[in-house]
Design a protein around this motif. Structure first.
Motif, PDB file in Angstrom:
ATOM      1  N   ALA A  56       0.824  -1.207   0.000  1.00  0.00           N
ATOM      2  CA  ALA A  56       0.000   0.000   0.000  1.00  0.00           C
ATOM      3  C   ALA A  56       0.858   1.256   0.000  1.00  0.00           C
ATOM      4  CB  ALA A  56      -0.928   0.006   1.214  1.00  0.00           C
ATOM      5  N   VAL A  57       1.894   1.262   0.833  1.00  0.00           N
ATOM      6  CA  VAL A  57       2.746   2.442   0.985  1.00  0.00           C
ATOM      7  C   VAL A  57       4.162   1.966   1.302  1.00  0.00           C
ATOM      8  CG1 VAL A  57       3.179   4.487   2.425  1.00  0.00           C
ATOM      9  CG2 VAL A  57       0.843   3.873   1.861  1.00  0.00           C
ATOM     10  N   ALA A  58       5.131   2.688   0.798  1.00  0.00           N
ATOM     11  CA  ALA A  58       6.539   2.442   1.129  1.00  0.00           C
ATOM     12  C   ALA A  58       7.277   3.759   1.078  1.00  0.00           C
ATOM     13  CB  ALA A  58       7.164   1.452   0.144  1.00  0.00           C
ATOM     14  N   GLY A  59       8.324   3.865   1.863  1.00  0.00           N
ATOM     15  CA  GLY A  59       9.129   5.073   1.799  1.00  0.00           C
ATOM     16  C   GLY A  59      10.239   5.072   2.823  1.00  0.00           C
ATOM     17  N   PRO A  60      11.263   5.856   2.551  1.00  0.00           N
ATOM     18  CA  PRO A  60      12.409   5.920   3.457  1.00  0.00           C
ATOM     19  C   PRO A  60      12.186   6.905   4.599  1.00  0.00           C
ATOM     20  CG  PRO A  60      12.820   7.282   1.558  1.00  0.00           C
ATOM     21  CD  PRO A  60      11.483   6.614   1.322  1.00  0.00           C
ATOM     22  N   PHE A  61      12.876   6.652   5.702  1.00  0.00           N
ATOM     23  CA  PHE A  61      12.953   7.622   6.785  1.00  0.00           C
ATOM     24  C   PHE A  61      14.103   8.564   6.500  1.00  0.00           C
ATOM     25  CE2 PHE A  61      10.804   4.270   9.294  1.00  0.00           C
ATOM     26  CZ  PHE A  61       9.764   5.032   9.801  1.00  0.00           C
ATOM     27  N   MET A  62      14.012   9.728   7.014  1.00  0.00           N
ATOM     28  CA  MET A  62      15.135  10.659   6.954  1.00  0.00           C
ATOM     29  C   MET A  62      16.153  10.188   8.001  1.00  0.00           C
ATOM     30  SD  MET A  62      13.679  12.162   4.628  1.00  0.00           S
ATOM     31  CE  MET A  62      14.768  13.448   4.115  1.00  0.00           C
ATOM     32  N   LYS A  63      17.350  10.717   7.946  1.00  0.00           N
ATOM     33  CA  LYS A  63      18.396  10.316   8.891  1.00  0.00           C
ATOM     34  C   LYS A  63      17.871  10.438  10.319  1.00  0.00           C
ATOM     35  CE  LYS A  63      23.213  10.908   9.913  1.00  0.00           C
ATOM     36  NZ  LYS A  63      24.356  10.582   9.122  1.00  0.00           N
ATOM     37  N   ASN A  64      18.122   9.387  11.125  1.00  0.00           N
ATOM     38  CA  ASN A  64      17.623   9.367  12.497  1.00  0.00           C
ATOM     39  C   ASN A  64      18.576   8.561  13.364  1.00  0.00           C
ATOM     40  OD1 ASN A  64      16.431   6.462  12.809  1.00  0.00           O
ATOM     41  ND2 ASN A  64      15.737   7.183  10.807  1.00  0.00           N
ATOM     42  N   ASP A  65      18.418   8.657  14.679  1.00  0.00           N
ATOM     43  CA  ASP A  65      19.315   7.960  15.604  1.00  0.00           C
ATOM     44  C   ASP A  65      18.804   6.576  16.006  1.00  0.00           C
ATOM     45  OD1 ASP A  65      17.207   8.780  17.160  1.00  0.00           O
ATOM     46  OD2 ASP A  65      18.409   9.812  18.673  1.00  0.00           O
ATOM     47  N   ARG A  66      17.769   6.086  15.347  1.00  0.00           N
ATOM     48  CA  ARG A  66      17.202   4.768  15.683  1.00  0.00           C
ATOM     49  C   ARG A  66      17.573   3.695  14.658  1.00  0.00           C
ATOM     50  NH1 ARG A  66      11.462   7.242  17.111  1.00  0.00           N
ATOM     51  NH2 ARG A  66      11.909   7.808  19.255  1.00  0.00           N
ATOM     52  N   ASN A  67      18.322   4.060  13.640  1.00  0.00           N
ATOM     53  CA  ASN A  67      18.662   3.138  12.551  1.00  0.00           C
ATOM     54  C   ASN A  67      17.438   2.708  11.757  1.00  0.00           C
ATOM     55  OD1 ASN A  67      21.484   3.128  12.900  1.00  0.00           O
ATOM     56  ND2 ASN A  67      21.270   1.691  14.610  1.00  0.00           N
ATOM     57  N   TYR A  68      16.371   3.511  11.808  1.00  0.00           N
ATOM     58  CA  TYR A  68      15.197   3.245  10.973  1.00  0.00           C
ATOM     59  C   TYR A  68      15.537   3.685   9.558  1.00  0.00           C
ATOM     60  CZ  TYR A  68      12.159   2.694  15.104  1.00  0.00           C
ATOM     61  OH  TYR A  68      11.562   2.268  16.258  1.00  0.00           O
ATOM     62  N   ARG A  69      15.281   2.807   8.597  1.00  0.00           N
ATOM     63  CA  ARG A  69      15.612   3.104   7.218  1.00  0.00           C
ATOM     64  C   ARG A  69      14.376   3.376   6.368  1.00  0.00           C
ATOM     65  NH1 ARG A  69      20.739   1.453   5.794  1.00  0.00           N
ATOM     66  NH2 ARG A  69      20.332   2.764   4.008  1.00  0.00           N
ATOM     67  N   GLY A  70      13.279   2.648   6.630  1.00  0.00           N
ATOM     68  CA  GLY A  70      12.090   2.856   5.827  1.00  0.00           C
ATOM     69  C   GLY A  70      10.913   2.060   6.362  1.00  0.00           C
ATOM     70  N   ILE A  71       9.768   2.240   5.685  1.00  0.00           N
ATOM     71  CA  ILE A  71       8.572   1.482   6.064  1.00  0.00           C
ATOM     72  C   ILE A  71       7.958   0.845   4.828  1.00  0.00           C
ATOM     73  CG2 ILE A  71       8.026   2.969   8.031  1.00  0.00           C
ATOM     74  CD1 ILE A  71       5.597   3.958   6.268  1.00  0.00           C
ATOM     75  N   PHE A  72       7.259  -0.228   5.087  1.00  0.00           N
ATOM     76  CA  PHE A  72       6.347  -0.846   4.143  1.00  0.00           C
ATOM     77  C   PHE A  72       5.025  -0.985   4.868  1.00  0.00           C
ATOM     78  CE2 PHE A  72      10.049  -3.535   2.371  1.00  0.00           C
ATOM     79  CZ  PHE A  72      10.293  -2.657   1.340  1.00  0.00           C
TER      80      PHE A  72
END
Length: 152
Positions: A83-99
């Motif tokens: 349904a949706v995908a996209g990257p995270f902006m630079k962050n301190d949690r090592n989150y890269r993106g979502i699906f």
């Protein structure tokens, strides 16, 4: 007195027009097409991609895996599984993106995640959880195609 009546009329007119603007018209056909329940909602699986354990991939390998990652996203979206995908902006949690996967179970979503070359190469790792949200998310891809000049 006339001014008070005129003011009351104006206020009521604005309120009525606002109510008419925000009133929705239920579209049963669309609701069924999107798999919506009576609240217009449905079940998805939410995925957070984090930085994986592969810290030795070369720039050339990373480039190859990311190209495969983008191709996989495109394929899943065309199949109606994403349904949706996209990257995270630079962050301190090592989150890269979502699906947000358009599937009913975490197991189905895991199989889709496992088809991603960047996940297979351990550049990403995925956390999956059931999620309940608007069935209208399935329309995002169609709308996005209409507003994006440049395609991946």
């Amino acid at each position: 007195m006339k001014k008070a009546l005129l003011l009351a009329f104006i206020i009521l007119s604005i309120g009525t027009s606002k109510a008419q603007e925000t009133a929705s018209v239920y579209d049963e056909k669309l609701a069924k097409e999107l798999g919506a329940d009576d609240y217009g909602m449905k079940h998805y699986v939410f995925c957070i991609l984090k930085t994986g354990t592969n810290t030795t991939a070369t720039a050339e390998e990373k480039s190859k895996y990311f190209a495969g990652h983008m191709a996989n996203i495109t394929r899943l979206a065309k199949e109606g599984k994403l349904a949706v995908a996209g990257p995270f902006m630079k962050n301190d949690r090592n989150y890269r993106g979502i699906f947000i996967f358009n599937v009913a179970t975490v197991e189905e979503a895991q199989a889709l995640v496992d088809s991603d070359p960047a996940v297979k190469a351990k550049l990403f790792e995925a956390e999956l959880t059931p999620w309940y949200s608007s069935a209208s998310l399935m329309e995002v891809s169609k709308i996005h195609d209409k507003i994006s000049k440049t395609k991946f």
